[in-house]
Design an enzyme around this catalytic site. Structure first.
Site, mmCIF file in Angstrom:
data_model
loop_
_atom_site.group_PDB
_atom_site.id
_atom_site.type_symbol
_atom_site.label_atom_id
_atom_site.label_comp_id
_atom_site.label_asym_id
_atom_site.label_seq_id
_atom_site.Cartn_x
_atom_site.Cartn_y
_atom_site.Cartn_z
ATOM 1 N N GLY A 1 0.863 -1.189 0.000
ATOM 2 C CA GLY A 1 0.000 0.000 0.000
ATOM 3 C C GLY A 1 0.897 1.235 0.000
ATOM 4 O O GLY A 1 2.101 1.161 -0.284
ATOM 5 N N ALA B 1 2.092 2.890 2.489
ATOM 6 C CA ALA B 1 3.202 2.781 3.441
ATOM 7 C C ALA B 1 4.297 1.864 2.893
ATOM 8 O O ALA B 1 5.498 2.170 2.992
ATOM 9 C CB ALA B 1 2.694 2.262 4.781
ATOM 10 N N SER C 1 -0.069 -8.638 -1.845
ATOM 11 C CA SER C 1 -1.043 -9.607 -2.324
ATOM 12 C C SER C 1 -2.225 -8.891 -2.974
ATOM 13 O O SER C 1 -2.915 -8.099 -2.316
ATOM 14 C CB SER C 1 -1.537 -10.457 -1.145
ATOM 15 O OG SER C 1 -2.731 -11.086 -1.488
ATOM 16 N N ILE D 1 -5.640 -9.360 -1.336
ATOM 17 C CA ILE D 1 -6.016 -8.545 -0.171
ATOM 18 C C ILE D 1 -6.263 -7.102 -0.589
ATOM 19 O O ILE D 1 -7.220 -6.474 -0.146
ATOM 20 C CB ILE D 1 -4.926 -8.632 0.917
ATOM 21 C CG1 ILE D 1 -4.884 -10.041 1.481
ATOM 22 C CG2 ILE D 1 -5.183 -7.613 2.019
ATOM 23 C CD1 ILE D 1 -3.898 -10.253 2.588
ATOM 24 N N LYS E 1 -2.917 21.905 -1.829
ATOM 25 C CA LYS E 1 -3.691 22.079 -0.591
ATOM 26 C C LYS E 1 -3.004 23.120 0.293
ATOM 27 O O LYS E 1 -1.825 22.973 0.623
ATOM 28 C CB LYS E 1 -3.772 20.724 0.138
ATOM 29 C CG LYS E 1 -4.432 20.791 1.504
ATOM 30 C CD LYS E 1 -4.433 19.427 2.186
ATOM 31 C CE LYS E 1 -4.894 19.543 3.623
ATOM 32 N NZ LYS E 1 -4.666 18.329 4.398
ATOM 33 N N PRO F 1 -4.472 26.899 8.372
ATOM 34 C CA PRO F 1 -3.619 27.017 7.183
ATOM 35 C C PRO F 1 -2.261 26.346 7.349
ATOM 36 O O PRO F 1 -1.799 26.127 8.467
ATOM 37 C CB PRO F 1 -3.418 28.535 7.089
ATOM 38 C CG PRO F 1 -3.424 28.983 8.523
ATOM 39 C CD PRO F 1 -4.330 28.041 9.282
ATOM 40 N N VAL G 1 1.327 -14.020 2.210
ATOM 41 C CA VAL G 1 2.183 -14.597 3.258
ATOM 42 C C VAL G 1 1.295 -15.435 4.179
ATOM 43 O O VAL G 1 0.317 -14.928 4.739
ATOM 44 C CB VAL G 1 2.887 -13.475 4.063
ATOM 45 C CG1 VAL G 1 3.547 -14.037 5.320
ATOM 46 C CG2 VAL G 1 3.908 -12.765 3.189
ATOM 47 N N GLU H 1 -6.869 15.555 10.440
ATOM 48 C CA GLU H 1 -5.816 16.502 10.059
ATOM 49 C C GLU H 1 -4.853 15.875 9.041
ATOM 50 O O GLU H 1 -3.700 16.298 8.920
ATOM 51 C CB GLU H 1 -5.054 16.989 11.291
ATOM 52 C CG GLU H 1 -5.785 18.067 12.098
ATOM 53 C CD GLU H 1 -5.690 19.479 11.491
ATOM 54 O OE1 GLU H 1 -5.008 19.641 10.472
ATOM 55 O OE2 GLU H 1 -6.312 20.397 12.055
ATOM 56 N N TYR I 1 7.729 23.222 21.314
ATOM 57 C CA TYR I 1 8.545 22.034 21.060
ATOM 58 C C TYR I 1 9.091 22.133 19.650
ATOM 59 O O TYR I 1 8.565 22.885 18.823
ATOM 60 C CB TYR I 1 7.778 20.730 21.293
ATOM 61 C CG TYR I 1 6.375 20.647 20.741
ATOM 62 C CD1 TYR I 1 6.148 20.476 19.380
ATOM 63 C CD2 TYR I 1 5.265 20.703 21.583
ATOM 64 C CE1 TYR I 1 4.859 20.361 18.877
ATOM 65 C CE2 TYR I 1 3.968 20.594 21.080
ATOM 66 C CZ TYR I 1 3.777 20.422 19.725
ATOM 67 O OH TYR I 1 2.511 20.307 19.221
HETATM 68 C C1 LIG Z 1 -11.197 6.457 6.125
HETATM 69 C C2 LIG Z 1 -9.751 6.744 5.991
HETATM 70 C C3 LIG Z 1 -9.355 7.980 5.483
HETATM 71 C C4 LIG Z 1 -7.993 8.284 5.383
HETATM 72 N N1 LIG Z 1 -7.609 9.513 4.946
HETATM 73 C C5 LIG Z 1 -6.297 9.855 4.969
HETATM 74 C C6 LIG Z 1 -5.857 11.134 4.563
HETATM 75 O O1 LIG Z 1 -6.638 11.982 4.133
HETATM 76 N N2 LIG Z 1 -4.542 11.407 4.639
HETATM 77 C C7 LIG Z 1 -3.628 10.500 5.089
HETATM 78 O O2 LIG Z 1 -2.448 10.813 5.184
HETATM 79 N N3 LIG Z 1 -4.018 9.251 5.419
HETATM 80 C C8 LIG Z 1 -5.318 8.909 5.373
HETATM 81 N N4 LIG Z 1 -5.693 7.644 5.718
HETATM 82 C C9 LIG Z 1 -4.683 6.658 6.025
HETATM 83 C C10 LIG Z 1 -4.101 6.081 4.759
HETATM 84 O O3 LIG Z 1 -5.114 5.488 3.990
HETATM 85 C C11 LIG Z 1 -3.057 5.051 5.119
HETATM 86 O O4 LIG Z 1 -2.119 5.608 5.978
HETATM 87 C C12 LIG Z 1 -2.322 4.582 3.901
HETATM 88 O O5 LIG Z 1 -3.209 4.131 2.935
HETATM 89 C C13 LIG Z 1 -1.330 3.502 4.240
HETATM 90 O O6 LIG Z 1 -1.950 2.268 4.329
HETATM 91 P P1 LIG Z 1 -0.997 1.008 4.481
HETATM 92 O O7 LIG Z 1 -0.058 0.977 3.347
HETATM 93 O O8 LIG Z 1 -0.427 1.015 5.853
HETATM 94 O O9 LIG Z 1 -2.021 -0.216 4.425
HETATM 95 P P2 LIG Z 1 -2.844 -0.866 3.190
HETATM 96 O O10 LIG Z 1 -3.207 0.126 2.166
HETATM 97 O O11 LIG Z 1 -3.950 -1.627 3.834
HETATM 98 O O12 LIG Z 1 -1.835 -1.893 2.536
HETATM 99 C C14 LIG Z 1 -1.597 -3.148 3.127
HETATM 100 C C15 LIG Z 1 -0.770 -4.006 2.184
HETATM 101 O O13 LIG Z 1 -0.415 -5.201 2.858
HETATM 102 C C16 LIG Z 1 -0.636 -6.311 2.008
HETATM 103 N N5 LIG Z 1 -0.873 -7.494 2.839
HETATM 104 C C17 LIG Z 1 -1.578 -7.596 3.981
HETATM 105 N N6 LIG Z 1 -1.551 -8.847 4.456
HETATM 106 C C18 LIG Z 1 -0.777 -9.558 3.601
HETATM 107 C C19 LIG Z 1 -0.353 -10.914 3.535
HETATM 108 N N7 LIG Z 1 -0.705 -11.821 4.462
HETATM 109 N N8 LIG Z 1 0.432 -11.294 2.506
HETATM 110 C C20 LIG Z 1 0.819 -10.427 1.552
HETATM 111 N N9 LIG Z 1 0.447 -9.122 1.561
HETATM 112 C C21 LIG Z 1 -0.345 -8.709 2.567
HETATM 113 C C22 LIG Z 1 -1.825 -5.888 1.160
HETATM 114 O O14 LIG Z 1 -1.853 -6.624 -0.034
HETATM 115 C C23 LIG Z 1 -1.480 -4.430 0.910
HETATM 116 O O15 LIG Z 1 -0.607 -4.340 -0.190
HETATM 117 C C24 LIG Z 1 -7.039 7.322 5.786
HETATM 118 C C25 LIG Z 1 -7.448 6.057 6.238
HETATM 119 C C26 LIG Z 1 -8.784 5.773 6.351
HETATM 120 C C27 LIG Z 1 -9.189 4.430 6.865
#
Ligand SMILES: Cc1cc2nc3c(=O)[nH]c(=O)nc-3n(C[C@H](O)[C@H](O)[C@H](O)COP(=O)(O)OP(=O)(O)OC[C@H]3O[C@@H](n4cnc5c(N)ncnc54)[C@H](O)[C@@H]3O)c2cc1C
Length: 507
Positions: free
Chosen positions: A17, A19, A42, A45, A81, A99, A187, A345, A435
């Site tokens: 994702g 991150a 994956s 997922i 933004k 802002p 995994v 935020e 800070y």
């Molecule tokens: C409602 C909502 C609104 C948001 N709005 C904002 C925003 O405006 N600004 C902001 O900065 N953040 C926002 N976020 C947060 C942002 O969406 C996340 O920080 C960002 O998408 C990072 O997600 P991630 O990569 O940690 O997880 P995910 O996007 O869930 O990625 C997880 C990854 O792990 C993999 N995975 C999981 N289990 C396995 C396994 N067993 N085997 C292989 N692969 C696996 C999946 O395939 C996927 O690739 C929001 C979140 C939500 C819920």
């Protein structure tokens, strides 16, 4: 004699994702020869795929990686933004913009807001937002990048609003281009060293084993390594931040203007976002499931959207809080796998970015991890989360709203001591806790306090040494200079089109 070069550390990132790809690209680019990066994701997922608004810090990340801003914006259909417009938070019918920039400037060592408060107490002050270039530009739907010098034209910053479903793939292409190896698959097993408990390999459904020295858990809310495998405890903050669901729904743009800011409107059981992208509008209702139902939230977001819906509302469930430790054994959690604070935020991507930055700074010099590096990482990540948490709680707690059970709850709840102290410091004399690390400095706190009607009992007594008429004149001149400056800026939509045309010409 010089030491023989160490082989690069084998880093395995689990999750593709936002991150995961930010981590993989960051380590591969900024630790050349020190990290050999592989990533597992994956398709079964998938990713969260929301998260459209960011903070100005992301620009530093994009720049450090050597990504061209215009190309990045085009690929992710991004807009600029300048801040967030908060509506109905302190009181129904009132709004203010938080802002990415300052309000006025310090005079004779006294913060601008004290001068403003002095005039305000005599009924002579205008709207605080008139003294912020970022606020004035946002209200006029105008945008130009800051000048990058010491002038008024540099008293603000900007971030991006982008399509989160396009950001991940963009970072993936970038990561693959700089040498990250990608494995597609699920995994299903984690192998660990019998003595140390460290993770040694991840096993995929088809039997492939991916070995590593350091594992970065970016598996989202599943937290496959940090949570499920290592059992790292979750610190739940629902009692302070009761929103635990979102109903997200994109729609078309209703009007021609593309706003250079995010809108957050308080709702009976939470708040809803409106994030303008180049090609569509992002909408979502972040709500507390203990105060409204999922069906009701979907109905609310459907009727609140200005444009034509582009999909049905999608429910996302989460628990606000963080893992007690983000780095345990040889597993570092980044992104949702390590914690989540609701998007009021737009701080999640920032928190992932900071975890990556701290990991790079404290990167192990060999396969053995010094516990002091690990502890320092955890201390820094905790500090970041605590700062964001307090600031978010302030938006709910600093209210006079009593029109729903939700607002009655957040208005009267007990807040963390760290926030109670900050609020007391402000209430007594308009002071802001100082800070130098972490998020949200003076201007942010001032924007929310004054925007939500929390006024201090007194302001800096040094302001009484100046003649109020002269102070009023100075503020009036500043307001006019800002207004002139904004009038000379292009409309946000025009600036976007111009940049996109320039990019096409260069290509
Ligand atoms: C409602 C909502 C609104 C948001 N709005 C904002 C925003 O405006 N600004 C902001 O900065 N953040 C926002 N976020 C947060 C942002 O969406 C996340 O920080 C960002 O998408 C990072 O997600 P991630 O990569 O940690 O997880 P995910 O996007 O869930 O990625 C997880 C990854 O792990 C993999 N995975 C999981 N289990 C396995 C396994 N067993 N085997 C292989 N692969 C696996 C999946 O395939 C996927 O690739 C929001 C979140 C939500 C819920």
């Amino acid at each position: 004699m010089s030491e023989p070069a160490r082989p690069p550390l084998r880093v395995v990132v689990l999750g593709g994702g936002t991150a995961g790809w930010m981590t993989a690209a960051g380590l591969a680019r900024l630790l050349p020869g020190m990290a050999n990066v592989q990533l597992i994701e994956s398709e079964d997922i998938g990713i969260v795929g929301v998260g459209e608004a960011t903070l100005p810090h992301i620009r530093g990340f994009v720049e450090r990686l050597g990504i061209d801003e215009a190309a990045f914006m085009r690929a992710t259909h991004a807009t600029y933004k300048l801040g967030i417009d908060f509506r109905d938070f302190g009181r129904l019918g009132e709004s203010y913009i938080h802002p990415f920039g300052s309000f006025g400037e310090e005079v004779a060592g006294v913060g601008f807001h004290h001068w403003w408060l002095q005039l305000q107490s005599q009924g002579m002050a205008g709207d605080l937002g008139n003294y912020s270039l970022a606020v004035a530009a946002a209200r006029a739907d105008r945008f130009a990048p800051p000048a990058g010098d010491a002038s008024l034209a540099s008293t603000y910053g900007y971030a991006y609003q982008f399509d989160a479903t396009l950001f991940g793939p963009f970072m993936r292409d970038f990561g693959l281009g700089i040498g990250v190896a990608r494995h597609e698959g699920l995994v299903i097993e984690v192998e660990r060293d019998a003595q140390t408990g460290d993770v040694t390999a991840l096993v995929l459904e088809d039997g492939r084993r991916i070995e590593g020295d350091l594992f970065v858990d970016c598996s989202g809310f599943r937290s496959v390594l940090l949570g499920q495998e290592l059992g790292e405890e979750w610190e739940d903050w629902t009692h302070w931040l009761p929103c635990d669901r979102a109903a997200a729904m994109p729609c078309t743009h209703a009007t021609g203007a593309i706003r250079p800011y995010t809108t957050a409107t308080a709702m009976p059981a939470g708040w809803r976002w409106r994030i303008p992208l180049q090609h569509r509008m992002g909408n979502g209702y972040v709500f507390a499931s203990s105060f409204t139902s999922e069906d009701e939230a979907c109905e609310t977001i459907r009727s609140a959207a200005d444009g034509e819906p582009l999909a049905d509302p999608r429910i996302l469930r989460f628990r606000p809080g963080r893992r007690r430790r983000s780095w345990s054994h040889n597993v570092v959690g980044v992104g949702l796998a390590s914690g989540f604070l609701e998007p009021l935020e737009s701080t999640s991507i920032y928190l992932a970015q900071m975890a990556i930055t701290y990991l790079i700074e404290l990167f192990p010099e060999g396969p053995g991890i010094d516990p002091r590096d690990r502890n320092e990482f955890n201390r820094l990540v905790d500090m970041e989360y605590d700062r964001v948490r307090d600031f978010l709680i302030l938006h709910y707690h600093a209210t006079t709203r009593d029109d729903s059970d939700f607002w009655n709850h957040v208005r009267t709840m007990t807040v963390p001591d760290s926030l109670a102290d900050k609020m007391e410091l402000w209430r007594r004399a308009g002071r802001i806790e100082k800070y130098s690390d972490g998020l949200f400095y003076d201007a942010s706190w001032i924007a929310v306090y004054l925007g939500q009607g929390v006024f201090p009992e007194r302001h800096d007594p040094r302001t009484s040494l100046a003649d109020p008429a002269r102070v009023e004149g100075a503020l009036e001149r500043l307001k006019r200079t800002i207004a002139d400056h904004v009038a000379a800026m292009p409309a946000h939509a025009d600036y976007l089109h111009r940049e996109s045309a320039r990019l096409a010409e260069e290509a």
